[in-house]
Scaffold this motif. Sequence first.
Motif, PDB file in Angstrom:
ATOM      1  N   ILE A  15      -7.785   5.263  11.597  1.00 63.79           N
ATOM      2  CA  ILE A  15      -8.437   4.044  12.084  1.00 63.79           C
ATOM      3  C   ILE A  15      -7.736   2.785  11.582  1.00 63.79           C
ATOM      4  O   ILE A  15      -7.613   1.798  12.307  1.00 63.79           O
ATOM      5  N   LEU A  16      -7.256   2.813  10.328  1.00 62.79           N
ATOM      6  CA  LEU A  16      -6.653   1.616   9.738  1.00 62.79           C
ATOM      7  C   LEU A  16      -5.449   1.094  10.522  1.00 62.79           C
ATOM      8  O   LEU A  16      -5.365  -0.117  10.785  1.00 62.79           O
ATOM      9  N   MET A  42      -5.151  -6.614  14.995  1.00 61.10           N
ATOM     10  CA  MET A  42      -4.968  -7.889  14.297  1.00 61.10           C
ATOM     11  C   MET A  42      -3.667  -8.576  14.704  1.00 61.10           C
ATOM     12  O   MET A  42      -3.570  -9.809  14.695  1.00 61.10           O
ATOM     13  N   LEU A  43      -2.649  -7.788  15.067  1.00 66.49           N
ATOM     14  CA  LEU A  43      -1.377  -8.363  15.502  1.00 66.49           C
ATOM     15  C   LEU A  43      -1.369  -8.667  16.997  1.00 66.49           C
ATOM     16  O   LEU A  43      -0.762  -9.642  17.438  1.00 66.49           O
ATOM     17  N   ALA A  44      -2.037  -7.828  17.777  1.00 68.10           N
ATOM     18  CA  ALA A  44      -1.964  -7.965  19.239  1.00 68.10           C
ATOM     19  C   ALA A  44      -2.757  -9.165  19.747  1.00 68.10           C
ATOM     20  O   ALA A  44      -2.298  -9.876  20.651  1.00 68.10           O
ATOM     21  N   VAL A  62      -9.983  10.847   4.156  1.00 62.94           N
ATOM     22  CA  VAL A  62      -8.661  10.219   4.096  1.00 62.94           C
ATOM     23  C   VAL A  62      -7.998  10.226   5.473  1.00 62.94           C
ATOM     24  O   VAL A  62      -7.407   9.235   5.909  1.00 62.94           O
ATOM     25  N   GLU A  63      -8.104  11.344   6.191  1.00 66.19           N
ATOM     26  CA  GLU A  63      -7.516  11.428   7.523  1.00 66.19           C
ATOM     27  C   GLU A  63      -8.174  10.427   8.471  1.00 66.19           C
ATOM     28  O   GLU A  63      -7.498   9.828   9.326  1.00 66.19           O
ATOM     29  N   LEU A  84       0.820  -1.204   0.000  1.00 64.28           N
ATOM     30  CA  LEU A  84       0.000   0.000   0.000  1.00 64.28           C
ATOM     31  C   LEU A  84       0.854   1.254   0.000  1.00 64.28           C
ATOM     32  O   LEU A  84       0.577   2.210  -0.749  1.00 64.28           O
ATOM     33  N   VAL A  85       1.917   1.258   0.805  1.00 58.39           N
ATOM     34  CA  VAL A  85       2.794   2.433   0.870  1.00 58.39           C
ATOM     35  C   VAL A  85       3.502   2.643  -0.459  1.00 58.39           C
ATOM     36  O   VAL A  85       3.617   3.789  -0.947  1.00 58.39           O
ATOM     37  N   LEU A  86       3.999   1.575  -1.066  1.00 55.82           N
ATOM     38  CA  LEU A  86       4.659   1.710  -2.365  1.00 55.82           C
ATOM     39  C   LEU A  86       3.694   2.206  -3.437  1.00 55.82           C
ATOM     40  O   LEU A  86       4.061   3.034  -4.297  1.00 55.82           O
TER      41      LEU A  86
END
Length: 227
Positions: free
Chosen positions: A66-67, A74-76, A60-61, A37-39
């Motif tokens: 939130i994302l 999802m990781l925690a 967008v902000e 996504l960043v690329l």
Amino acid sequence: MANHSQLGFQDASSPIMEELIEFHDHALMVALAICSLVLYLLALMLLEKLSSNTVDAQEVELVWTILPAIVLIMLALPSLQILYMMDEIDEPDLTLKAIGHQWYWSYEYTDFKDLSFDSYMLPTSELPLGHFRLLEVDHRIVVPMESPIRVIITADDVLHSWAIPSLGVKTDAIPGRLNQTSFITTRPGIFYGQCSEICGANHSFMPIVVESAPLSHFESWSSLLSS
């Protein structure tokens, strides 16, 4: 055990290691999605003409606030679940005490009256054909397969670390303190580990070998050793 061309983890031999490998793959997929996504956004910024809609947009902000929070959740959640699983020790079938020395390990089977031994690395000159150099010991730990094993770990002199990668076990051995961990071997086999804390000149010569065997074989071995 690991080989020279291996890029991934060793094959999991315990439920905890299976969960750790699964979480590792999950985290890498999340990282891959973020990088992609960043690329994409960087390429878009470089190739497309900027407009006021992308510079000042409340939507967008809101999304980029939130994302990341959703990604962290999802990781925690799976990470916390694995941490609790690693700390949970419920009615072990066998308790083993491991004591680190400079530079060998001592083991005590506390459920038996007199079953203890020292484990030294085998020198290359005494190594049997087909065994692994710097990893084989004169006395292996033998545990029953598919049984919960509790390991109490301490040290006699300096800091050590009792680690077996294929079992997902790594616990520091601290003088004057008892740490504990647990594991369950899911298949018969021989699993190799090493001291993972720099403990002096011969730190590289403190291997750990766990042999997982059926219960009948373990009973025969323990009766033979304690007699």
